[in-house]
Design an enzyme around this catalytic site. Sequence first.
Site, PDB file in Angstrom:
ATOM      1  N   ASP A  13       0.813  -1.229   0.000  1.00 31.41           N
ATOM      2  CA  ASP A  13       0.000   0.000   0.000  1.00 31.41           C
ATOM      3  C   ASP A  13       0.839   1.269   0.000  1.00 31.41           C
ATOM      4  OD1 ASP A  13      -2.283  -1.560   0.085  1.00 31.41           O
ATOM      5  OD2 ASP A  13      -2.295  -1.620   2.262  1.00 31.41           O
ATOM      6  N   HIS A  41      -4.825  -1.392  -5.660  1.00 34.23           N
ATOM      7  CA  HIS A  41      -3.968  -0.330  -6.200  1.00 34.23           C
ATOM      8  C   HIS A  41      -4.855   0.843  -6.596  1.00 34.23           C
ATOM      9  CE1 HIS A  41      -0.494  -3.326  -7.270  1.00 34.23           C
ATOM     10  NE2 HIS A  41      -0.830  -3.339  -6.005  1.00 34.23           N
TER      11      HIS A  41
HETATM   12  P1  GDP Z   1      -0.771   0.460  -3.566  1.00 31.19           P
HETATM   13  O1  GDP Z   1      -1.458  -0.786  -3.141  1.00 31.19           O
HETATM   14  O2  GDP Z   1       0.708   0.405  -3.343  1.00 31.19           O
HETATM   15  O3  GDP Z   1      -1.116   0.878  -4.969  1.00 31.19           O
HETATM   16  O4  GDP Z   1      -1.316   1.638  -2.606  1.00 31.19           O
HETATM   17  P2  GDP Z   1      -2.859   1.835  -2.134  1.00 31.19           P
HETATM   18  O5  GDP Z   1      -3.639   2.331  -3.284  1.00 31.19           O
HETATM   19  O6  GDP Z   1      -3.351   0.640  -1.435  1.00 31.19           O
HETATM   20  O7  GDP Z   1      -2.668   2.933  -1.016  1.00 31.19           O
HETATM   21  C1  GDP Z   1      -2.161   4.197  -1.286  1.00 31.19           C
HETATM   22  C2  GDP Z   1      -3.246   5.238  -0.910  1.00 31.19           C
HETATM   23  O8  GDP Z   1      -2.648   6.501  -0.803  1.00 31.19           O
HETATM   24  C3  GDP Z   1      -4.325   5.403  -1.965  1.00 31.19           C
HETATM   25  O9  GDP Z   1      -5.523   5.727  -1.324  1.00 31.19           O
HETATM   26  C4  GDP Z   1      -3.827   6.554  -2.813  1.00 31.19           C
HETATM   27  O10 GDP Z   1      -4.867   7.285  -3.467  1.00 31.19           O
HETATM   28  C5  GDP Z   1      -3.203   7.411  -1.757  1.00 31.19           C
HETATM   29  N1  GDP Z   1      -2.054   8.207  -2.211  1.00 31.19           N
HETATM   30  C6  GDP Z   1      -1.047   7.847  -3.039  1.00 31.19           C
HETATM   31  N2  GDP Z   1      -0.113   8.811  -3.121  1.00 31.19           N
HETATM   32  C7  GDP Z   1      -0.542   9.810  -2.298  1.00 31.19           C
HETATM   33  C8  GDP Z   1       0.003  11.069  -1.911  1.00 31.19           C
HETATM   34  O11 GDP Z   1       1.094  11.462  -2.325  1.00 31.19           O
HETATM   35  N3  GDP Z   1      -0.715  11.798  -1.009  1.00 31.19           N
HETATM   36  C9  GDP Z   1      -1.906  11.375  -0.518  1.00 31.19           C
HETATM   37  N4  GDP Z   1      -2.528  12.157   0.361  1.00 31.19           N
HETATM   38  N5  GDP Z   1      -2.445  10.203  -0.860  1.00 31.19           N
HETATM   39  C10 GDP Z   1      -1.777   9.435  -1.730  1.00 31.19           C
HETATM   40  P1  IMO Z   2      -1.147  -4.090  -2.296  1.00 35.97           P
HETATM   41  O1  IMO Z   2      -0.692  -4.678  -3.614  1.00 35.97           O
HETATM   42  C1  IMO Z   2      -1.305  -4.567   2.008  1.00 35.97           C
HETATM   43  C2  IMO Z   2      -1.229  -8.707   3.424  1.00 35.97           C
HETATM   44  C3  IMO Z   2      -2.369  -9.236   4.253  1.00 35.97           C
HETATM   45  C4  IMO Z   2      -1.609 -10.245   5.108  1.00 35.97           C
HETATM   46  C5  IMO Z   2      -0.596 -10.843   4.120  1.00 35.97           C
HETATM   47  C6  IMO Z   2      -1.035 -12.116   3.459  1.00 35.97           C
HETATM   48  O2  IMO Z   2      -2.362  -3.253  -2.417  1.00 35.97           O
HETATM   49  O3  IMO Z   2       0.005  -3.441  -1.609  1.00 35.97           O
HETATM   50  P2  IMO Z   2      -2.721 -12.692   1.482  1.00 35.97           P
HETATM   51  O4  IMO Z   2      -4.163 -12.350   1.270  1.00 35.97           O
HETATM   52  O5  IMO Z   2      -1.807 -12.148   0.414  1.00 35.97           O
HETATM   53  O6  IMO Z   2      -2.493 -14.144   1.744  1.00 35.97           O
HETATM   54  O7  IMO Z   2      -2.318 -11.943   2.862  1.00 35.97           O
HETATM   55  O8  IMO Z   2      -0.385  -9.824   3.157  1.00 35.97           O
HETATM   56  N1  IMO Z   2      -1.618  -8.146   2.120  1.00 35.97           N
HETATM   57  C7  IMO Z   2      -1.588  -6.835   1.825  1.00 35.97           C
HETATM   58  N2  IMO Z   2      -1.316  -5.765   2.612  1.00 35.97           N
HETATM   59  N3  IMO Z   2      -1.534  -4.392   0.677  1.00 35.97           N
HETATM   60  C8  IMO Z   2      -1.734  -5.462  -0.142  1.00 35.97           C
HETATM   61  O9  IMO Z   2      -1.690  -5.354  -1.468  1.00 35.97           O
HETATM   62  C9  IMO Z   2      -1.852  -6.753   0.444  1.00 35.97           C
HETATM   63  N4  IMO Z   2      -2.059  -8.013  -0.040  1.00 35.97           N
HETATM   64  C10 IMO Z   2      -1.921  -8.839   0.997  1.00 35.97           C
HETATM   65  O10 IMO Z   2      -2.961  -8.219   5.020  1.00 35.97           O
HETATM   66  O11 IMO Z   2      -0.865  -9.590   6.088  1.00 35.97           O
HETATM   67 MG    MG Z   3      -2.925  -1.402  -1.816  1.00 37.43          MG
END
Ligand code: GDP
Ligand code: IMO
Ligand code: MG
Length: 425
Positions: A13, A41
Site C-alpha cells: 500500500d 492499487h
Molecule cells: P498500492 O497498493 O501500493 O497501490 O497503494 P494503495 O492504493 O493501497 O494505497 C495508497 C493510498 O494513498 C491510496 O488511497 C492513494 O490514493 C493514496 N495516495 C497515493 N499517493 C498519495 C500522496 O502522495 N498523497 C496522498 N494524500 N495520498 C496518496
Molecule cells: P497491495 O498490492 C497490504 C497482506 C495481508 C496479510 C498478508 C497475506 O495493495 O500493496 P494474502 O491475502 O496475500 O495471503 O495476505 O499480506 N496483504 C496486503 N497488505 N496491501 C496489499 O496489497 C496486500 N495483499 C496482501 O494483510 O498480512
Molecule cells: Mg494497496
Amino acid sequence: MTITAVVGAQFGDEGKGRVVDYLAREADLVVRYQGGDNAGHTVVNDRGTFRLHLIPAGIFNPQTACLVGTGTVVNPATLLVEMDELQKAGVSLDNLWLSDRAQVVMPYHRTLDGLEEKSRGDAKIGTTGRGIGPAYSDKAARSGVRLGDLLRSDWLRERLSLILPRVNRSLEFFGEPTLNLESLISQCAEWGETLGARIVDPVPLTRGAVEGGKNILLEGQLGVMRDIDWGTYPFVTSSHPIAAYAAVGAGIPPRLVTNVIGVAKAYATAVGAGPFPAELHDETGAKLREIGHEYGATTGRPRRTGWYDAVVVRYGAWINGMTGLALTKLDVLDTFPEIKICTAYRLPDGRTIDHVPDTPVLDTIEPIYETWPGWMTPTTGARSWDQLPQAARKYLKRLEEVSGVRIQYVSVGPERDEMFAVKDS
Ligand code: GDP
Ligand code: IMO
Ligand code: MG
C-alpha cells in the site's frame, strides 16, 4: 527502451498503483507480475477514482498494452467485476490481455483461505481472504488450473478430475460440503467463454515489446516485507513481490530489467499480523491513519501506522536492487510538528543492528529513532523540488541518506498530477 520494475519498499500500500499510472503515460506495455486480487492499487486521475485489484494500472492509457502476467493468480469472478467497473467509467479494455499460464483462483481457494485462517486462531496471518495462499500452494503442488485450461474442455476435465478429490479431502477435513465436478467444469467453461478472447500466450507480446525497443513497466503487488522468502515469514503473502520475480512473473530475461523503482510512503503502514517495528500505538499513529486515510483498499481494515523505517527501506533497496525511490504521501506529514525516522534496531541484549533480521528476532527489537522538525505548511501544491518547504527537503534528503537510494519521484497528493520527478536537487 527501458524496462522498469515498480515494487513496494515497505509492507504494501505504498502507492504503487498511482506511481504506475503516472509512469504508464510513457509505457507501451505494463505487466502485473505476481499476486492476485489481494492487491488494492488506487488510482486517481481524470477518469475518476479506481481501486484496481488485478488489472495493471496502465489501463488508463489506451496506447499501453496491459498484461496480467504468468506469475499472478487470477480469480475470474472478481476480474469480471473489475472489468465491468472500468468499462462503466468509460475506460477501454481493448488492450487488456491475460497470460494463459496464470493460475486460476478457484472458489474453493477462497473457502480454504477462510477455513485455514480460522484454524490458526490467535496465530492468524490476517490474510485478505482472497484465496491467495491456497492458490499458490496448489500451483506449487502442481494441482492448479491455469487460465489457458479454461479454453480446453477435455484437458480441463482431466485436470479437475485429478484435482477435485484432493480439494474435497481438505473440505471434508474442515467439515465442509464437498464440491461437484460437473458444476465446477461448467463454471470454468463459462469463464473461458467470457474471457477467452483475452487469454493469450504472453511470450509474443512481451518478446515483441522487448525486441521492438518499447518501454515496459513491471507492476508488483505488496512489498518486500511480505515477500514469502524475504518478508516477515510466516506473516507474508504466498508469492514474491521483489524485483527478481518481476522477470519470472512477466517472462522477461532478468538482465534486461534496467530500472527498479521502489515505492515508499513518507511514513509506514501495514495490514495483517506480524512484526511491524516502527509501529505507533498512540495518538500520533491515529492521526497518521486519519489524515492518510489508512484503511485497506481491498478489505477496508484500518491499517497499522508508524514512522518511516529506514532499516526496512534500506533492506528493500538491497534485495530489490533499487535504482530509485518514489516517495509518496509526503503531504500527510504536513501538520506534524515533529517527525521521526527509525534508523536502527536495538536487540534485547543492548546491541544495535541496522539490518532486518529473521522474524522471531525482529519481534524482539526496539526501534531507534532520530527526530526531525516538521514543516507545518501544505505541500500538495508543490510540483518541483524547489517548491517544497525547506524542512521537507531536509527530511527527504535524510530519508535518501539513511535509505541508501536516490529519491527520484515525490508525490504530494493522490491525483495523477500531484507527483513530480526530482531533477538535480
Ligand atoms: P498500492 O497498493 O501500493 O497501490 O497503494 P494503495 O492504493 O493501497 O494505497 C495508497 C493510498 O494513498 C491510496 O488511497 C492513494 O490514493 C493514496 N495516495 C497515493 N499517493 C498519495 C500522496 O502522495 N498523497 C496522498 N494524500 N495520498 C496518496
Ligand atoms: P497491495 O498490492 C497490504 C497482506 C495481508 C496479510 C498478508 C497475506 O495493495 O500493496 P494474502 O491475502 O496475500 O495471503 O495476505 O499480506 N496483504 C496486503 N497488505 N496491501 C496489499 O496489497 C496486500 N495483499 C496482501 O494483510 O498480512
Ligand atoms: Mg494497496
